[in-house]
Design an enzyme around this catalytic site. Structure first.
Site, PDB file in Angstrom:
ATOM      1  N   SER A  52       0.831  -1.203   0.000  1.00  0.00           N
ATOM      2  CA  SER A  52       0.000   0.000   0.000  1.00  0.00           C
ATOM      3  C   SER A  52       0.867   1.256   0.000  1.00  0.00           C
ATOM      4  O   SER A  52       2.008   1.247   0.469  1.00  0.00           O
ATOM      5  CB  SER A  52      -0.913   0.036   1.229  1.00  0.00           C
ATOM      6  OG  SER A  52      -1.779  -1.065   1.247  1.00  0.00           O
TER       7      SER A  52
HETATM    8  N1  SAH Z   1      -0.791  -4.753   4.082  1.00  0.00           N
HETATM    9  C1  SAH Z   1      -0.172  -5.091   2.830  1.00  0.00           C
HETATM   10  C2  SAH Z   1      -1.082  -4.797   1.669  1.00  0.00           C
HETATM   11  C3  SAH Z   1      -1.009  -5.863   0.651  1.00  0.00           C
HETATM   12  S1  SAH Z   1      -2.250  -5.773  -0.621  1.00  0.00           S
HETATM   13  C4  SAH Z   1       1.162  -4.390   2.672  1.00  0.00           C
HETATM   14  O1  SAH Z   1       1.405  -3.396   3.400  1.00  0.00           O
HETATM   15  O2  SAH Z   1       1.972  -4.796   1.850  1.00  0.00           O
HETATM   16  C5  SAH Z   1      -3.554  -6.748   0.052  1.00  0.00           C
HETATM   17  C6  SAH Z   1      -3.228  -8.142   0.481  1.00  0.00           C
HETATM   18  O3  SAH Z   1      -4.452  -8.783   0.843  1.00  0.00           O
HETATM   19  C7  SAH Z   1      -2.610  -9.022  -0.613  1.00  0.00           C
HETATM   20  O4  SAH Z   1      -1.404  -9.561  -0.151  1.00  0.00           O
HETATM   21  C8  SAH Z   1      -3.664 -10.110  -0.849  1.00  0.00           C
HETATM   22  O5  SAH Z   1      -3.110 -11.367  -1.187  1.00  0.00           O
HETATM   23  C9  SAH Z   1      -4.371 -10.149   0.487  1.00  0.00           C
HETATM   24  N2  SAH Z   1      -5.711 -10.719   0.460  1.00  0.00           N
HETATM   25  C10 SAH Z   1      -6.664 -10.594  -0.490  1.00  0.00           C
HETATM   26  N3  SAH Z   1      -7.781 -11.271  -0.141  1.00  0.00           N
HETATM   27  C11 SAH Z   1      -7.530 -11.822   1.088  1.00  0.00           C
HETATM   28  C12 SAH Z   1      -8.284 -12.649   1.986  1.00  0.00           C
HETATM   29  N4  SAH Z   1      -9.535 -13.038   1.710  1.00  0.00           N
HETATM   30  N5  SAH Z   1      -7.701 -13.029   3.134  1.00  0.00           N
HETATM   31  C13 SAH Z   1      -6.427 -12.647   3.456  1.00  0.00           C
HETATM   32  N6  SAH Z   1      -5.668 -11.871   2.651  1.00  0.00           N
HETATM   33  C14 SAH Z   1      -6.218 -11.470   1.475  1.00  0.00           C
END
Ligand code: SAH
Length: 215
Positions: free
Chosen positions: A64
């Site tokens: 993000s």
């Molecule tokens: N907090 C992270 C943001 C990553 S983007 C950072 O700072 O890098 C969002 C993340 O949510 C992705 O890694 C994706 O694989 C995960 N995601 C999507 N759907 C999900 C679900 N149902 N349960 C857990 N994680 C999920």
């Protein structure tokens, strides 16, 4: 994996940018100053790590934007030793920010590749979440509930009921809500009592989608 005075200088500049964009929570700003974001990115992005931008982290996902991380973290009103549940561990950067703020962090990721790489990276950087879990964040972590706050870092089509149920009274749920392909609205839910939640709809953001487990 190096963190140098140059990186620290870039982090201080990033903090100034976040302040200009309206972030005021000192604990959040101190955490951004401390966490080496360049170590959460592929080394080819190292030069850009302290720009206020999102970047790809593999498996079609993104780390993000720092402003988004700071904005969501500020809405959580994290106090030291709060139990915080994060849905979407991804690169682990948001996890690290919450840890630096003194939270006991529980985080769930559904992509095995990211779950594995981040589980290895965080301890190397001295970041110790209470629990990293591989699974479907729509279900939350009932075995570890209730939580002081819950942060969802992917765009959800609706607010999952299990997450509301796993919040303490007085607790805060921060989740971007919207249809896929459209910007999401940041929602803040504050649990008033067993049955009532106060809902605030805040600004527009763009996230990768929160996917339901198809396993
Ligand atoms: N907090 C992270 C943001 C990553 S983007 C950072 O700072 O890098 C969002 C993340 O949510 C992705 O890694 C994706 O694989 C995960 N995601 C999507 N759907 C999900 C679900 N149902 N349960 C857990 N994680 C999920």
């Amino acid at each position: 994996m190096k963190d140098t005075a140059k990186h620290q200088g870039l982090r201080n500049q990033l903090v100034t940018v976040l302040e200009q964009k309206g972030i005021t929570d000192k604990a959040v700003l101190d955490a951004v100053k401390k966490v080496p974001r360049h170590l959460f990115l592929n080394s080819s992005f190292e030069d850009y790590a302290y720009q206020d931008k999102a970047f790809p982290i593999g498996a079609g996902q993104t780390i993000s934007q720092p402003y988004t991380v700071a904005y969501q973290s500020q809405l959580l009103e994290v106090k030291k030793d709060h139990k915080v549940l994060e849905i979407g561990t991804g690169s682990g950067y948001q996890t690290a920010i919450l840890f630096a703020m003194g939270a006991k962090v529980y985080s769930v990721e559904r992509q095995s590749e990211l779950f594995k790489s981040t589980s290895i990276l965080l301890p190397k950087l001295g970041i110790r979440p209470k629990h990293l879990s591989f699974g479907d964040g729509y279900k939350g972590l009932p075995n570890y509930a209730p939580f002081d706050s819950i942060i969802v870092t992917a765009g959800a089509p609706m607010i999952p009921k299990p997450l509301m149920a796993q919040l303490k009274v007085g607790g805060r749920l921060v989740i971007p809500v919207g249809e896929e392909g459209k910007p999401q609205i940041m929602n803040l839910l504050i649990r008033k009592n067993e049955t009532q939640f106060e809902k605030h709809e805040l600004g527009e953001f763009r996230f990768v989608p929160l996917l339901e487990n198809k396993n």
